[in-house]
Structure formats: structure tokens, C-alpha cells
Design an enzyme around this catalytic site. Sequence first.
Site, PDB file in Angstrom:
ATOM      1  N   GLU A 292      -4.632   5.892   9.683  1.00  0.00           N
ATOM      2  CA  GLU A 292      -4.759   6.588   8.576  1.00  0.00           C
ATOM      3  C   GLU A 292      -6.735   5.648   8.460  1.00  0.00           C
ATOM      4  O   GLU A 292      -6.717   4.349   8.224  1.00  0.00           O
ATOM      5  CB  GLU A 292      -4.736   5.619   7.544  1.00  0.00           C
ATOM      6  CG  GLU A 292      -4.854   6.180   6.424  1.00  0.00           C
ATOM      7  CD  GLU A 292      -4.402   5.087   5.117  1.00  0.00           C
ATOM      8  OE1 GLU A 292      -4.570   5.080   3.945  1.00  0.00           O
ATOM      9  OE2 GLU A 292      -2.875   5.507   5.125  1.00  0.00           O
TER      10      GLU A 292
ATOM     11  N   CYS B  35      -7.637   4.721  -0.211  1.00  0.00           N
ATOM     12  CA  CYS B  35      -8.147   5.956   0.576  1.00  0.00           C
ATOM     13  C   CYS B  35      -8.597   7.466  -0.087  1.00  0.00           C
ATOM     14  O   CYS B  35      -7.884   8.081   0.485  1.00  0.00           O
ATOM     15  CB  CYS B  35      -6.952   5.451   1.913  1.00  0.00           C
ATOM     16  SG  CYS B  35      -5.409   5.363   0.864  1.00  0.00           S
TER      17      CYS B  35
END
Length: 534
Positions: free
Chosen positions: A272, A309
Amino acid sequence: MTLQNIQVDGRHFLGADRSRESQGDGFRAVAPASGDPLDPTFADATAAEVDRAVAQAVDAFPTFEAAGREARAKLLETIADHLEDLGDSLLDRAAAETALPKAPRLQGERGRTTGQLKLFADVLRKGSYLGARIDHADPDRTPIPKPDVRRMLVPLGPVAIFGASNFPLAFSVAGGDTASALAAGCPVVAKGHPGHPGTSELVAAAIADALRVTGLPAGAFSLVQGAGYEVGQALVQHPGIRAVGFTGSLRGGRALFDAASRRPVPIPVYAEMGSTNPMFLLPGALSGNADSVAEGLAGSVCLGVGQFCTNPGLVFVIEGEDADALVAAAAERLAASPAGTMLHEGIRNAYEQGVDRLAGIDGVELAARGEDGGGGTCAARPALLTASSQAFLDHAELHEEVFGPATLVVRCPDGAGLLACAKALQGQLTTGVHGTDDDLASHAELLQVLQQKAGRVLFGGYPTGVEVNHAMQHGGPYPATTDTRSTSVGTAAIDRFLRPVAWQNAPQNVLPEELRDGNPAGIPRLVDGVLETA
């Protein structure tokens, strides 16, 4: 072992062994709030230490897998209990190393970490994650008999997990990657993040003791530390490692992905790597609501000093009075927001450079900067920038993530402009839409495009905050992640560390319990195309 009294000493965990072979200068964590180094000194793991950690994982794998679902469920629950038993020592160290507030942030993050460990324990006991399927034989079928075929998922083997800078607990040594890998039956070799090595060591001690308490092989978990890239590269390239879990930058994730692809036997890397998490504010939802939307937007941008994020880095609106009101209200709030302390100086410097870079592009205006207020070399001021849709389409730099408390509002002339910008987006973890029923009906093509661009499409809210549950998808098309089919949050994360195996015409005593006649394991199975409940 009394977990409350553990002293951080800078040694690695190599299964049951503690080790520190390096004779170099080593590295120390730095308190972001003050810039002061924190004891003790840590060392980069040597190649021999990495090899010992992976070798123990390889040796432990057959026993760890054979221990079964219930034993691993108890392990996960014991790890959760041990993390709670660490008490304030864990939270205090994490706060010192990251400048994240102990309450409520780190307390909440610890609760999220223990909660997802217990959730995976429940997944193990229910067994549906195995995807068990049985097709019985039909010896009388013509022109050829039908064989008996039974299929389910099995663990890949030892995996390497990399801790994340911005979540020292929930996405690090005992975070979701480790929880899902251990649940799957995969031993874990964790690479601690150099920004919070003391926190990593405390968590590793809790996991190691949980293995001891539950009687499972110590080699099922190791922790190696390192400030440079060499330790991570050595892990990814080790032939004993079968998969990688990573949360961090595009540069770091892509480097690991490329290294894994160059191996004689390539392995999957579930990385990620970042996202701008664009939001589309449609006219009906914005009409008369600019002030409340601006309040929610500013709060989401500044949450955690923008170090999630999922912070919204892009906002798309249609030009007009409501868009002007939104920008004015958001600018007022962000200008009044104080500087916050980021995780370390490198992240802060990259953030400031990113804002300056965007502000210097033709067609971009800096609408607001937050209050300075000191805060040392890690302090970052929130920022609001604006641009036209044409500038956004003309400058690829405006599509890139600036990690921190900044967002760019893109003004589009009409719905076609919104759609053009959506089509130009890179892959995202999440995207959001604010719209009335009429808005959504008239922008149906936009919604179709967003579904192709992101792993999660959010309506009427803000992207920060990712619920840990059975349905969550936290992953998206590249460059958000290296595998859009995967999630790093929620119970579906276990799929990353499993692979399917089929048994054909196998005797009952050879089959896993979950595939035997009579369903002795009591799990859901697909039998001859019909779902059989537990």
C-alpha cells in the site's frame, strides 16, 4: 515474563533468540517534538541475522500450520492480551517516537490493533475463509467417470512484513498484515520501522511471549531492525520468504516489488503506497452547505497532521458561488489551524517541498497556510491550494500525493469537466462523493469511473478512518497498491497469504479435516455446487 517491566535494549528477535551482531554505529529513534535522540542504540540486522530469522520461520512453518485454526486463534487472542498488558510503557514509547498523542490517538490505535487480532481469531474459528469446495465423484458418468475433487486454501509459507511510519501499532509489527499472516498459518519475519524501533521491540516481545505461552514454535515470529534499505532488500530476496506486506511510500513499495520480481522465483508483494483520495462535491450537496462541508473537509485534511493514507488531497467542484463559498470557508479554517508535529523531519521536509512545488505551478494558487506557532523542525502548517481543471489536466504533478495536511481544490466548468478530471486520476485507495439523489442520478457516468479508479467509494462523508470489518476494502489500482485485488484492512486481508490446493480422489485420512465427509470441522462448504452451512 512481566511485560510491564520490559526494557528496550536494541536487540533483534530471531525466533526464541535475541541478537545484536553488528558492530557499527547503529541508529537511534528521534523524538519529533524535541529533536532529541532516544536510547537505546539499535543496529541494522546483518545478513547472517536475516538468514537466521528466515531459517527459523521456514523450520517453524510445518508445525505452525499443523497446529490448526484453534491454536492460532488462541495465539492471536494472547497477543492482543499481551499488548494490553504492556500498559503505558507501550503508549509512552510510541508517543515519544512519533509525537502522536497518547490519548486518544494511540489508545485508540492500540484498541484497533487488539480488536483486529481478535477479529481474525473469530475468522479462524468460523473457517469460511478457507473457501472449502467439494465435488463428489460420479463413477457412472459417461463417456468418462467424474473424479472426486476437493479444494481449499492453504498458507503460502513465511512472509516478510514491513512496519509503517504513520501507524506504529495498527500497521506495524502486530498490525493487520501480521495478524492476517499469522491467522493464515504463515510465520512472520517483521522489519521494524526505524522511526519507532523501541515501539517495535516492545510489540515483538509481546508476540514472542504469546508464542511461548501458547506452546507454538518460537520461529513463527522474528523482528529485525534497520535504518537503511539493505535489511528490507535482504528479506525480500531471501528464498525462504513467500510473500511481502508493506505500507509506505510509492518509492519504497515499488523498490520491494521490483526486487521480488527479480528473484529466480518471484513472490507477491502487497504494498500500500499512497493515494490522494479525491472527493467530488456535486452542486446539490454543496448548495447552501458550503460552510459545513468546509468544516468537515478541514478536519479530515488536518486529522493526524495529514499523516493518514486516506486524507483527502484533492477536491473537485463545479465553478460558481457555492464553490467560492467552500474555498473561502475552508481557507479560513485552515489558515487558523496551528502547525502540527509530523512523524519525523524527513516527512516534514518532503511535505513542505511538495506544497511549494504545487504552489509554483502555473494556474495554481496558494489560498491558505496554517499558523506557524513553532514546533521545531518537524512542524508542518496546513495548506489549501486551488487550480482550474485545465491546470489539473495539463500538469501531472497535481495528481501526485503530498503526504501531510494539504489539499488542492480543482474548479471545473461543468459536469463534463468533473468527468474529464476523474478519468485522468491515477489509482486510489478511496474516493468520495457528496451529492443529492438528483446529483447522483445526473452524474452516473462519474460514479462508474470512480468505481474503476478506487478500492472504496464513499458517499456523504470523508475518507479518513477505515473501519476494520468483514466488508472493508483498503486497496486500489496502481499506484495506490501493487495488487488491486487485495486489501490490507478487514478480514479479507487473510486471502493475500493463502493459495488454493485441490485434492483429487484422495483417501479420507489424507484430506484436511475441513474437507472430509461429514464436515467434522463444522465449517461452511460448497458441496456439489450447494452451500453447506456449518
